[in-house]
Motif scaffolding. Structure first.
Motif, PDB file in Angstrom:
ATOM      1  N   GLU A  16      23.806  18.219   5.070  1.00 26.32           N
ATOM      2  CA  GLU A  16      24.048  19.623   4.726  1.00 26.32           C
ATOM      3  C   GLU A  16      25.184  19.772   3.714  1.00 26.32           C
ATOM      4  O   GLU A  16      25.151  20.663   2.870  1.00 26.32           O
ATOM      5  CB  GLU A  16      24.397  20.422   5.986  1.00 26.32           C
ATOM      6  CG  GLU A  16      23.239  20.620   6.916  1.00 26.32           C
ATOM      7  CD  GLU A  16      23.636  21.221   8.258  1.00 26.32           C
ATOM      8  OE1 GLU A  16      22.733  21.705   8.951  1.00 26.32           O
ATOM      9  OE2 GLU A  16      24.837  21.183   8.623  1.00 26.32           O
ATOM     10  N   LYS A  43      24.919  16.897   9.551  1.00 28.38           N
ATOM     11  CA  LYS A  43      26.086  17.551   8.929  1.00 28.38           C
ATOM     12  C   LYS A  43      26.360  16.970   7.549  1.00 28.38           C
ATOM     13  O   LYS A  43      26.652  17.701   6.599  1.00 28.38           O
ATOM     14  CB  LYS A  43      27.319  17.393   9.813  1.00 28.38           C
ATOM     15  CG  LYS A  43      27.279  18.213  11.074  1.00 28.38           C
ATOM     16  CD  LYS A  43      28.515  17.944  11.911  1.00 28.38           C
ATOM     17  CE  LYS A  43      28.353  18.505  13.301  1.00 28.38           C
ATOM     18  NZ  LYS A  43      29.399  18.059  14.212  1.00 28.38           N
ATOM     19  N   ARG A  77      13.607  19.119   7.196  1.00 27.03           N
ATOM     20  CA  ARG A  77      14.505  19.711   6.211  1.00 27.03           C
ATOM     21  C   ARG A  77      14.580  18.936   4.903  1.00 27.03           C
ATOM     22  O   ARG A  77      14.856  19.517   3.852  1.00 27.03           O
ATOM     23  CB  ARG A  77      15.895  19.844   6.815  1.00 27.03           C
ATOM     24  CG  ARG A  77      15.902  20.834   7.978  1.00 27.03           C
ATOM     25  CD  ARG A  77      17.199  20.874   8.700  1.00 27.03           C
ATOM     26  NE  ARG A  77      18.269  21.394   7.847  1.00 27.03           N
ATOM     27  CZ  ARG A  77      19.513  21.525   8.265  1.00 27.03           C
ATOM     28  NH1 ARG A  77      19.855  21.190   9.492  1.00 27.03           N
ATOM     29  NH2 ARG A  77      20.428  21.996   7.451  1.00 27.03           N
TER      30      ARG A  77
END
Length: 102
Positions: free
Chosen positions: A20, A17, A51
């Motif tokens: 991101e 989180k 990612r």
């Protein structure tokens, strides 16, 4: 280069989180092996790798050296045994980034 502490995060799910929502991605994440809650460490490292492949990840643990000998199987770039000194931390960071430039 400059060193800044961006965040201390209390569980593995919050690592993703935070990444991101971050305007500036870190060069390095140091993860404790025993954080409770959220995803498990292996899936968290795998997701970070897929990612954000440019981010280096070091595991820190007070467990036996035997785990730290297999840290690469979990996807980590390096490992630190607790307790560690600033010199230990400096050495492993230099080692992790030296590997990426070879």
């Amino acid at each position: 280069g400059d060193v800044r502490l961006l965040h201390v995060i209390d569980n593995y799910s919050n690592v993703i989180k935070q990444l991101e929502n971050s305007k500036l991605l870190p060069d390095l994440i140091i993860m404790d092996f025993t954080i409770k809650g959220g995803k498990d460490i292996k899936s968290t490292v795998s997701e970070i790798r897929s990612r954000y492949p440019e981010i280096k990840i070091i595991v820190s643990s007070g467990y036996s050296d035997s785990f730290l000998e297999i840290y690469q199987e979990y996807g980590f770039d390096g490992s630190l045994n607790k307790p560690y000194t600033i010199d230990d931390l400096s050495r492993i960071i230099a080692s992790v980034f030296d590997k990426s430039h070879n």
